[in-house]
Design an enzyme around this catalytic site. Structure first.
Site, PDB file in Angstrom:
ATOM      1  N   PRO A   1       0.834  -1.209   0.000  1.00 41.61           N
ATOM      2  CA  PRO A   1       0.000   0.000   0.000  1.00 41.61           C
ATOM      3  C   PRO A   1       0.866   1.256   0.000  1.00 41.61           C
ATOM      4  O   PRO A   1       1.964   1.260   0.541  1.00 41.61           O
ATOM      5  CB  PRO A   1      -0.803  -0.101   1.300  1.00 41.61           C
ATOM      6  N   GLU A   2       0.362   2.316  -0.617  1.00 39.67           N
ATOM      7  CA  GLU A   2       1.083   3.589  -0.600  1.00 39.67           C
ATOM      8  C   GLU A   2       0.589   4.424   0.578  1.00 39.67           C
ATOM      9  O   GLU A   2      -0.370   4.062   1.270  1.00 39.67           O
ATOM     10  CB  GLU A   2       0.896   4.294  -1.949  1.00 39.67           C
TER      11      GLU A   2
ATOM     12  N   LYS B   1       4.599   4.814   5.226  1.00 41.90           N
ATOM     13  CA  LYS B   1       3.871   3.550   5.253  1.00 41.90           C
ATOM     14  C   LYS B   1       3.758   2.986   6.671  1.00 41.90           C
ATOM     15  O   LYS B   1       3.405   1.828   6.849  1.00 41.90           O
ATOM     16  CB  LYS B   1       4.549   2.566   4.302  1.00 41.90           C
TER      17      LYS B   1
ATOM     18  N   ARG C   1      14.164   8.533  11.010  1.00 39.78           N
ATOM     19  CA  ARG C   1      14.835   7.884   9.883  1.00 39.78           C
ATOM     20  C   ARG C   1      14.004   7.929   8.598  1.00 39.78           C
ATOM     21  O   ARG C   1      14.453   7.466   7.553  1.00 39.78           O
ATOM     22  CB  ARG C   1      15.236   6.445  10.242  1.00 39.78           C
TER      23      ARG C   1
ATOM     24  N   ASN D   1       4.895   2.871  -5.937  1.00 39.09           N
ATOM     25  CA  ASN D   1       5.129   2.676  -7.364  1.00 39.09           C
ATOM     26  C   ASN D   1       4.149   3.446  -8.246  1.00 39.09           C
ATOM     27  O   ASN D   1       4.503   3.883  -9.327  1.00 39.09           O
ATOM     28  CB  ASN D   1       5.035   1.172  -7.651  1.00 39.09           C
TER      29      ASN D   1
ATOM     30  N   ARG E   1      11.261  -2.629  -8.807  1.00 38.78           N
ATOM     31  CA  ARG E   1       9.833  -2.505  -9.104  1.00 38.78           C
ATOM     32  C   ARG E   1       9.681  -2.097 -10.559  1.00 38.78           C
ATOM     33  O   ARG E   1      10.578  -1.493 -11.139  1.00 38.78           O
ATOM     34  CB  ARG E   1       9.187  -1.439  -8.202  1.00 38.78           C
TER      35      ARG E   1
END
Ligand SMILES: [Zn+2]
Length: 273
Positions: free
Chosen positions: A2-3, A52, A125, A166, A262
């Site tokens: 999932p984005e 995410k 991070r 993506n 990807r």
């Protein structure tokens, strides 16, 4: 995978269903059972998302919350439903339930109880997230402007910018006519500003609609008199998973290649800069 818009939408949905209520917390699968027992009966105070990563805050509003850190990874799934909750299957890592609703989390890469400093270390991070009000787009550009890596790979690097996956990387580069193989150091501040603002707007719409649509009004199926896209991702897009189909702008076949592990999609005619 999932984005980011999906994770921010989940934060909203968890909040809408459970915030300010005492929550029955269980781990039918058992892997989160000890932490679930600590949280059981406490109040969900807030939910937060960065890229995410999803964070659920439990505890009294006057104290620093205990956070549940969730990363769905490739296989994680979240399912909401109305009360009463059905008997759980033994694949449910985390179930929350109250008088009106329940939600099941299955198959996440991460589901862990963490402290506020541990949560802060995760934020530290990650790159800026276009969906967060505290995001600093200049921090992302500083890294991009020093890098020979392609802009397509940099957009997928969560340390550079958090939440883009993506679909958004392919679509935003198309919308700005940028060759995905351009090195980051050749992206000007003005181009980065435009990309950032566009990502913010597209991803906010993604949170609202819970799907990714990236075509401008003049390129919708209705405006162009073309059939709608057929794809289990839903949504209207310019290039993502449209390999060898004609570009909506110029008619050239959309190209695909492997980049950063990807599939990348782009129009070699529209994306030259
Ligand atoms: Zn084109």
């Amino acid at each position: 995978m999932p984005e980011g818009h999906t994770i921010h939408r989940l934060a909203q949905d968890y909040t809408a269903a459970f915030a300010r209520t005492a929550v029955h917390v269980t781990s039918p699968q058992g892997k989160f059972a000890d932490s679930a027992a600590l949280l059981d009966g406490t109040v969900l105070t807030t939910a937060d998302a960065h890229g995410k990563h999803l964070f659920l805050g439990f505890g009294a509003a006057t104290q620093p919350p205990a956070w549940v850190h969730i990363h769905l990874g490739l296989f994680g799934k979240v399912t909401f439903g109305p009360a009463p909750a059905p008997p759980p299957t033994d694949t449910v890592r985390l179930r929350l339930a109250n008088d009106t609703a329940y939600v099941d989390l299955r198959g996440p890469t991460t589901c862990a109880l963490i402290t506020p400093p541990e949560k802060q270390a995760i934020h530290d991070r990650l790159g800026p997230d276009p969906l967060r009000p505290d995001a600093d787009p200049a921090a992302a550009h500083r890294r991009i402007s020093r890098s020979r890596t392609t802009i397509a790979a940099l957009l997928m690097d969560q340390k550079v910018i958090a939440g883009v996956g993506n679909v958004y990387r392919a679509e935003v580069l198309f919308r700005h006519g940028i060759d995905p193989y351009r090195p980051g150091k050749d992206i000007t501040p003005a181009e980065w500003d435009a990309i950032w603002q566009d990502l913010t707007a597209l991803m906010r719409e993604g949170v609202r609609n819970n799907r990714i649509d990236t075509v401008r009004p003049e390129h919708t199926p209705e405006a162009m008199g073309r059939p709608p896209r057929v794809d289990d991702h839903g949504g209207e897009v310019y290039v993502y998973r449209r390999a060898n189909q004609p570009c909506h702008l110029c008619g050239s076949p959309v190209r695909t290649a492997d980049l950063a592990a990807r599939n990348l999609f782009w129009c070699p005619t529209c994306q030259r800069r």
